[in-house]
Write an enzyme that holds these catalytic residues in place. Structure first.
Site, short mmCIF file in Angstrom:
data_model
loop_
_atom_site.label_atom_id
_atom_site.label_comp_id
_atom_site.label_asym_id
_atom_site.label_seq_id
_atom_site.Cartn_x
_atom_site.Cartn_y
_atom_site.Cartn_z
N HIS A 51 18.14 -119.54 -39.90
CA HIS A 51 18.56 -118.57 -38.96
C HIS A 51 19.12 -119.27 -37.60
O HIS A 51 18.30 -119.65 -36.84
CB HIS A 51 17.82 -117.26 -38.47
CG HIS A 51 17.24 -116.69 -39.66
ND1 HIS A 51 17.97 -115.96 -40.56
CD2 HIS A 51 16.09 -116.82 -40.38
CE1 HIS A 51 17.20 -115.49 -41.55
NE2 HIS A 51 16.11 -115.95 -41.42
N SER A 74 23.32 -121.17 -41.01
CA SER A 74 22.37 -120.11 -40.99
C SER A 74 21.81 -119.98 -42.43
O SER A 74 22.71 -120.38 -43.41
CB SER A 74 22.82 -119.03 -40.43
OG SER A 74 21.94 -117.93 -39.76
N SER A 79 22.57 -113.37 -39.45
CA SER A 79 21.32 -113.67 -38.17
C SER A 79 21.87 -114.56 -37.26
O SER A 79 21.06 -115.01 -36.17
CB SER A 79 20.35 -114.33 -39.09
OG SER A 79 20.65 -115.42 -39.76
N ASP A 137 15.37 -122.33 -45.06
CA ASP A 137 14.43 -121.08 -45.19
C ASP A 137 15.25 -120.13 -45.89
O ASP A 137 16.13 -119.60 -45.86
CB ASP A 137 14.83 -120.43 -43.56
CG ASP A 137 14.15 -119.32 -43.19
OD1 ASP A 137 13.53 -118.57 -44.03
OD2 ASP A 137 14.29 -118.88 -42.25
N GLU A 199 10.45 -122.84 -44.94
CA GLU A 199 9.97 -122.21 -43.76
C GLU A 199 9.31 -120.88 -44.50
O GLU A 199 8.33 -120.25 -43.78
CB GLU A 199 11.06 -121.45 -42.81
CG GLU A 199 11.02 -120.56 -41.99
CD GLU A 199 10.16 -121.15 -40.83
OE1 GLU A 199 10.25 -122.45 -40.64
OE2 GLU A 199 9.89 -120.42 -39.86
N ASN A 224 5.43 -122.58 -44.72
CA ASN A 224 5.03 -121.17 -44.73
C ASN A 224 3.79 -120.94 -44.62
O ASN A 224 3.21 -119.99 -44.02
CB ASN A 224 5.85 -120.15 -45.78
CG ASN A 224 5.26 -118.82 -45.80
OD1 ASN A 224 5.81 -118.11 -44.83
ND2 ASN A 224 4.34 -118.38 -46.50
N LYS A 229 1.80 -120.53 -39.42
CA LYS A 229 2.96 -120.00 -39.42
C LYS A 229 2.90 -118.72 -40.17
O LYS A 229 3.02 -117.55 -39.49
CB LYS A 229 3.83 -120.99 -40.58
CG LYS A 229 5.38 -120.53 -40.70
CD LYS A 229 5.80 -119.27 -41.24
CE LYS A 229 7.08 -119.14 -41.30
NZ LYS A 229 7.50 -117.76 -42.14
N ASP A 233 3.82 -116.01 -37.41
CA ASP A 233 5.25 -115.50 -37.29
C ASP A 233 5.57 -114.30 -38.26
O ASP A 233 6.07 -113.29 -38.03
CB ASP A 233 5.82 -116.61 -37.93
CG ASP A 233 7.47 -116.53 -38.46
OD1 ASP A 233 7.88 -115.55 -38.93
OD2 ASP A 233 8.33 -117.49 -38.40
N ASN A 234 5.17 -114.40 -39.52
CA ASN A 234 5.21 -113.28 -40.62
C ASN A 234 4.43 -111.89 -39.90
O ASN A 234 4.94 -110.95 -40.15
CB ASN A 234 4.60 -113.64 -41.95
CG ASN A 234 5.14 -114.77 -42.68
OD1 ASN A 234 5.48 -115.85 -42.04
ND2 ASN A 234 5.16 -114.87 -43.96
N CYS A 238 7.02 -110.49 -36.91
CA CYS A 238 7.59 -108.92 -37.66
C CYS A 238 7.05 -107.68 -36.77
O CYS A 238 7.71 -106.41 -36.51
CB CYS A 238 7.36 -108.85 -38.92
SG CYS A 238 8.37 -110.00 -39.85
N HIS A 344 13.19 -111.28 -47.34
CA HIS A 344 13.96 -112.58 -46.93
C HIS A 344 15.51 -111.95 -47.59
O HIS A 344 16.51 -112.35 -47.04
CB HIS A 344 13.55 -113.77 -47.61
CG HIS A 344 14.51 -114.77 -47.17
ND1 HIS A 344 14.33 -115.38 -45.89
CD2 HIS A 344 15.47 -115.40 -47.77
CE1 HIS A 344 15.22 -116.01 -45.99
NE2 HIS A 344 15.88 -116.53 -46.72
N HIS A 402 12.54 -112.98 -34.34
CA HIS A 402 11.08 -113.03 -33.65
C HIS A 402 11.44 -113.72 -32.13
O HIS A 402 12.30 -114.58 -32.11
CB HIS A 402 9.98 -113.91 -34.35
CG HIS A 402 9.86 -113.35 -35.87
ND1 HIS A 402 10.24 -112.33 -36.21
CD2 HIS A 402 9.16 -114.09 -36.87
CE1 HIS A 402 9.69 -112.03 -37.44
NE2 HIS A 402 9.08 -113.03 -37.72
N SER A 410 5.75 -121.67 -35.66
CA SER A 410 6.31 -121.84 -37.01
C SER A 410 7.16 -123.27 -36.88
O SER A 410 7.28 -124.14 -37.68
CB SER A 410 7.49 -120.98 -37.28
OG SER A 410 6.81 -119.52 -37.25
N GLN A 414 7.29 -127.09 -38.51
CA GLN A 414 8.26 -127.56 -39.40
C GLN A 414 8.76 -129.16 -38.78
O GLN A 414 8.86 -130.12 -39.64
CB GLN A 414 9.64 -126.88 -39.12
CG GLN A 414 9.89 -125.74 -39.81
CD GLN A 414 10.54 -126.17 -41.32
OE1 GLN A 414 10.52 -127.19 -41.78
NE2 GLN A 414 10.54 -125.06 -41.94
#
Ligand code: NAI
Length: 481
Positions: A51, A74, A79, A137, A199, A224, A229, A233-234, A238, A344, A402, A410, A414
């Protein structure tokens, strides 16, 4: 420099927001500080498919500071933040008239054909060079390379005939055209690539599938499943961006409404918590007894979607699975129920079934918000539902994804994963790996002081008692957090 973005004149706005984001991304700033001089990524040509947001801009410029050449697209048609894309192209030293940044191929609202064209652009460098690393991703760039190699071996015509969806057809068409132009490219690209850092949950599933079938062509690091991560992040990402997306799209009061969250994994946990925080009555659906029990013990009603359809005002899919909401279920929803996906891909909600439903009428309210009205089924008027982002991930389609601080976690993973695969290629035969725990702990450590956290230090006696080093790692690999 070749690139394709919506509007370079947005670069100033993007640059200002990148500056604000940098302060909120201490992990990435620490990477620049630590590796900016030694440049461990010198020689890396990174094809990024993720993204194209402000946070990603900070990631891209960190990779560049560490020595990499980068090209970016992206990983979703909705996104991209156009000001972020423009700023990355113009770069820190360039101007709109003389851009000197990184080639980006991304704009908000791409068609599927444009999307796959963009993905193709990141893999090939001008003057005949190719990418030697992928940062993915959802696995689309990785998939394109694998499909390209297959197509070179078997020809793409049979695949075109057997394509199961519009999107698959578009991918095969891209391959068909590219093979017609230059028949030997994809195997060369695959041979160049040292590895991919992936990701998200869905992309990681694809990597493990290919590894099991023996078709994986290069090693991958599963970013991930770094704890810093997926458990951040998840979940917390969210928790922030789901509500942001619903509010920007609909402005409907969430308090008092019945909200259904399908899937109680990391993403679902964050979604359920945020909806409850807004005062919604939250119901969870699950197929896994462990996650269902977790949801119940966290205080949520756990039901099937069919059971709760008559009362549900908001339905969110967070499973990474397909056909979680069927068109038949959409017909039975409450008037103006909001239906959205934060997983996703866009097949969690049966959008193809909805689009092809006889007599259904779509009215676009504003970008990424559609009202769909079903025809009468003979027992009164058909219902009307509000679908966000055409069933694609709504936190990036309807909002800005996010926030920076969680993405810093995250993206620090990476960067470490890219350094690991690029500099220690021989230590990673084809397979899928996670980063070692000491790096995971390091990522967390880099984010503590920004939040005013004081960490307790183990004494030597305590460390010996627990059987762990004073400086970590503190947990075994099977610890679940
Ligand atoms: P997860 O595997 O932790 O959770 C998914 C849950 O859905 C599992 O507990 C599974 O049992 C459940 N599930 C599967 N099929 C179901 C069905 N038919 N009905 C009800 N529950 C079902 O995966 P995670 O990490 O929560 O990710 C979910 C999706 O979100 C993935 O596609 C991932 O790539 C994506 N994702 C999206 C983000 C975003 O910003 N929008 C951020 C991170 C991940």
């Amino acid at each position: 420099m070749d690139f394709k973005v919506a509007d370079l004149s947005l670069a100033d706005y993007g640059r200002t927001e990148i500056g604000l984001a940098e302060h909120e991304m201490p992990g990435l700033m620490a990477m620049r500080e630590r590796y900016g001089d030694s440049k461990p990524l010198a020689g890396a040509r990174i094809a990024g498919s993720l993204h194209m947001t402000i946070q990603t801009a900070v990631l891209i410029e960190t990779l560049v500071d560490l020595g990499a050449e980068v090209r970016w697209a992206s990983c979703n048609i909705f996104s991209t933040q156009d000001h972020a894309a423009a700023a990355v192209v113009v770069g820190r030293e360039g101007t709109v008239e003389n851009p000197q940044g990184v080639p980006v191929f991304a704009w908000k609202g791409e068609s599927l054909e444009e999307y796959w064209w963009c993905t193709q652009q990141i893999l090939q460098w001008p003057e005949g060079a190719f990418a030697n690393m992928i940062l993915d991703d959802g696995g689309d760039a990785t998939m394109l390379v694998h499909l390209g190699v297959d197509a070179e071996k078997t020809g793409v015509a049979p695949a075109l005939d057997s394509a199961k969806s519009v999107e698959q057809r578009v991918v095969f068409q891209v391959l068909h055209d590219s093979l017609a132009a230059d028949g030997s490219r994809w195997t060369t690209i695959a041979n160049e690539i040292k590895g991919v850092t992936e990701e998200t949950t869905t992309g990681v599933l694809r990597l493990y599938d290919m590894m099991r079938e023996g078709s994986l062509l290069f090693p991958g690091i599963n970013v991930n499943d770094s704890v810093t991560k997926s458990k951040f992040d998840n979940k917390y990402g969210c928790r922030h961006s789901l509500i942001d997306g619903i509010n920007r799209a609909t402005d409907v009061l969430i308090g008092g409404k019945v909200a259904v969250v399908c899937g109680y994994g990391d993403v679902g946990k964050g979604c359920a918590e945020s909806l409850r925080g807004q005062g919604a009555r939250v119901i969870v659906t699950e197929i896994d007894p462990i996650c269902a029990l977790q949801a119940a013990m966290d205080g949520y009603q756990v039901s099937t979607l069919d059971e709760v359809l008559p009362v549900a005002d908001i339905i969110i899919t967070a499973t990474g699975n397909m056909n979680v909401v069927t068109v038949e279920q959409m017909q039975r929803m409450k008037f103006q129920a909001i239906v959205a996906n934060i997983g996703h891909f866009d097949n969690e909600i049966d959008m193809a079934g909805l689009e092809n439903f006889p007599g259904v009428v779509r009215k676009n309210v504003k970008p990424q918000v559609d009202v769909w009205t079903f025809p009468s089924n003979g027992k009164g008027a058909g219902t009307t539902i509000i679908v966000l982002s055409e069933g694609r991930l709504m936190n990036l389609g309807n909002a800005t994804g996010h926030p920076s601080f969680v993405m810093s976690n995250s993206f620090t993973n990476q960067v470490l994963a890219q350094i690991e695969l690029f500099t220690k290629t021989d230590e990673y035969p084809t397979g899928v790996y996670v980063l070692p725990k000491h790096l995971d702990e390091e990522v967390a450590r880099l984010h503590l002081s920004a939040l005013g956290v004081s960490l307790t230090e183990l004494t030597a006696d305590q460390a010996a008692y627990l059987g762990v080093p004073v400086s970590g790692p503190y947990k075994s690999d099977h610890y679940r957090y």
